[in-house]
Design a protein around this motif. Structure first.
Motif, mmCIF file in Angstrom:
data_model
loop_
_atom_site.group_PDB
_atom_site.id
_atom_site.type_symbol
_atom_site.label_atom_id
_atom_site.label_comp_id
_atom_site.label_asym_id
_atom_site.label_seq_id
_atom_site.Cartn_x
_atom_site.Cartn_y
_atom_site.Cartn_z
ATOM 1 N N LEU A 33 25.638 -33.377 -17.394
ATOM 2 C CA LEU A 33 26.234 -32.145 -18.072
ATOM 3 C C LEU A 33 25.535 -30.997 -17.526
ATOM 4 O O LEU A 33 26.014 -29.713 -17.370
ATOM 5 C CB LEU A 33 25.972 -31.985 -19.633
ATOM 6 C CG LEU A 33 26.621 -33.030 -20.347
ATOM 7 C CD1 LEU A 33 26.352 -33.021 -21.929
ATOM 8 C CD2 LEU A 33 28.339 -32.904 -20.429
ATOM 9 N N LYS A 45 33.709 -33.802 -16.427
ATOM 10 C CA LYS A 45 32.232 -34.333 -17.099
ATOM 11 C C LYS A 45 32.858 -35.277 -18.063
ATOM 12 O O LYS A 45 31.956 -36.292 -18.374
ATOM 13 C CB LYS A 45 31.519 -33.134 -17.612
ATOM 14 C CG LYS A 45 30.741 -32.185 -16.454
ATOM 15 C CD LYS A 45 29.837 -31.134 -16.923
ATOM 16 C CE LYS A 45 29.390 -30.323 -16.042
ATOM 17 N NZ LYS A 45 28.689 -29.008 -16.541
ATOM 18 N N SER A 101 33.555 -38.398 -16.694
ATOM 19 C CA SER A 101 32.334 -39.159 -15.935
ATOM 20 C C SER A 101 31.351 -39.785 -17.302
ATOM 21 O O SER A 101 30.948 -40.759 -17.197
ATOM 22 C CB SER A 101 31.277 -38.140 -15.356
ATOM 23 O OG SER A 101 31.749 -37.625 -14.041
ATOM 24 N N GLY A 129 29.902 -40.492 -11.876
ATOM 25 C CA GLY A 129 29.268 -38.998 -12.164
ATOM 26 C C GLY A 129 27.756 -39.088 -11.687
ATOM 27 O O GLY A 129 27.194 -38.094 -12.067
#
Length: 259
Positions: free
Chosen positions: A44, A91, A94, A122
């Motif tokens: 993140l 994100k 991922s 990711g």
């Protein structure tokens, strides 16, 4: 500045020791309680600040405390929580992908090897080394934007490619020092050695830095460039920040911190 490789090693290792004294609490500045939480938080953190990530992860991990829960998460619900970190669609994909992979390939546990971590959606070398070094105690050089900038300014390397930076810097230090060095350079880059205007006059390793003078050299003016605003009458906060206290530690002590 360095006439020999031996001289270079001595200089940069001295820099590492000094930064260790200045930032004795230097660790990953992402809040986490498990390898899974650190893995998710690091994913993140791309293209945003650790402060912003730390603001949303309590709710994120309350709803999805482990890889199994996150793998089964509703995509929209997950996206809504992580949206403040930016690039939330990628994100979200991922996080769903890596959580599913953890469940399917690793029994829900985060693997403690570079080869397995980088196979997760990711997750690249930088993210993998953050997790290995800070959650598992496995040495690694974490080359993010701050680390690369400081490694070049401090004359550890002239490379731009992160993998080449990682390898050249690693060769200058003992493996046991890699993770601590990574955290210390990131701390220093966020607090003093800024991208656009480094506070050279407030830098504890200025005498060892071949780039001294790129920023403000006047000590009083340089002090004004140090990151994070001070609350009125709390000058002691500056000393704690320079000593490396994390924002979580400072908040626990009642210090009001700006975003």
């Amino acid at each position: 500045m360095d006439k020999t490789l031996t001289g270079k090693k001595r200089r940069v290792r001295r820099i590492n020791r000094i930064l260790g004294e200045v930032y004795p609490y230097a660790t990953a500045e992402l809040d986490f309680e498990s390898p899974f939480e650190l893995l998710v938080a690091t994913v993140l953190s791309a293209q945003t600040t650790d402060v912003r990530v730390n603001a949303i992860t309590p709710e994120l991990f309350r709803r999805f405390p482990d890889s199994a829960a996150m793998a089964d998460a509703d995509e929209q619900e997950l996206s809504d929580i992580i949206k403040p970190t930016g690039f939330y669609k990628a994100k979200t994909a991922s996080l769903l992908g890596l959580s599913a992979a953890l469940v399917q390939r690793h029994g829900g546990q985060v693997p403690d090897s570079l080869d397995e971590l980088v196979k997760l959606p990711g997750v690249g070398r930088k993210t993998a080394f953050v997790v290995l070094g800070n959650a598992f105690g496995r040495p690694g050089i974490t080359v993010d934007t701050h680390f690369g900038r400081l490694a070049r300014r401090l004359g550890m390397t002239q490379q731009q490619d992160p993998v080449k930076v990682e390898r050249e810097v690693a060769a200058l230090f003992e493996p046991k020092d890699w993770t601590a060095l990574s955290n210390r350079l990131v701390f220093h880059g966020r607090r003093i050695c800024h991208s656009r205007r480094p506070a050279c006059g407030a830098c504890p390793v200025a005498q060892l830095c071949p780039s001294y003078g790129e920023g403000e050299t006047n000590p009083e003016l340089a002090k004004q460039l140090l990151k994070y605003e001070l609350a009125p009458g709390r000058e002691d906060l500056l000393e704690k920040m320079l000593a490396g206290a994390s924002r979580r530690q400072l908040r626990a002590e009642g210090y009001p911190l700006s975003a």
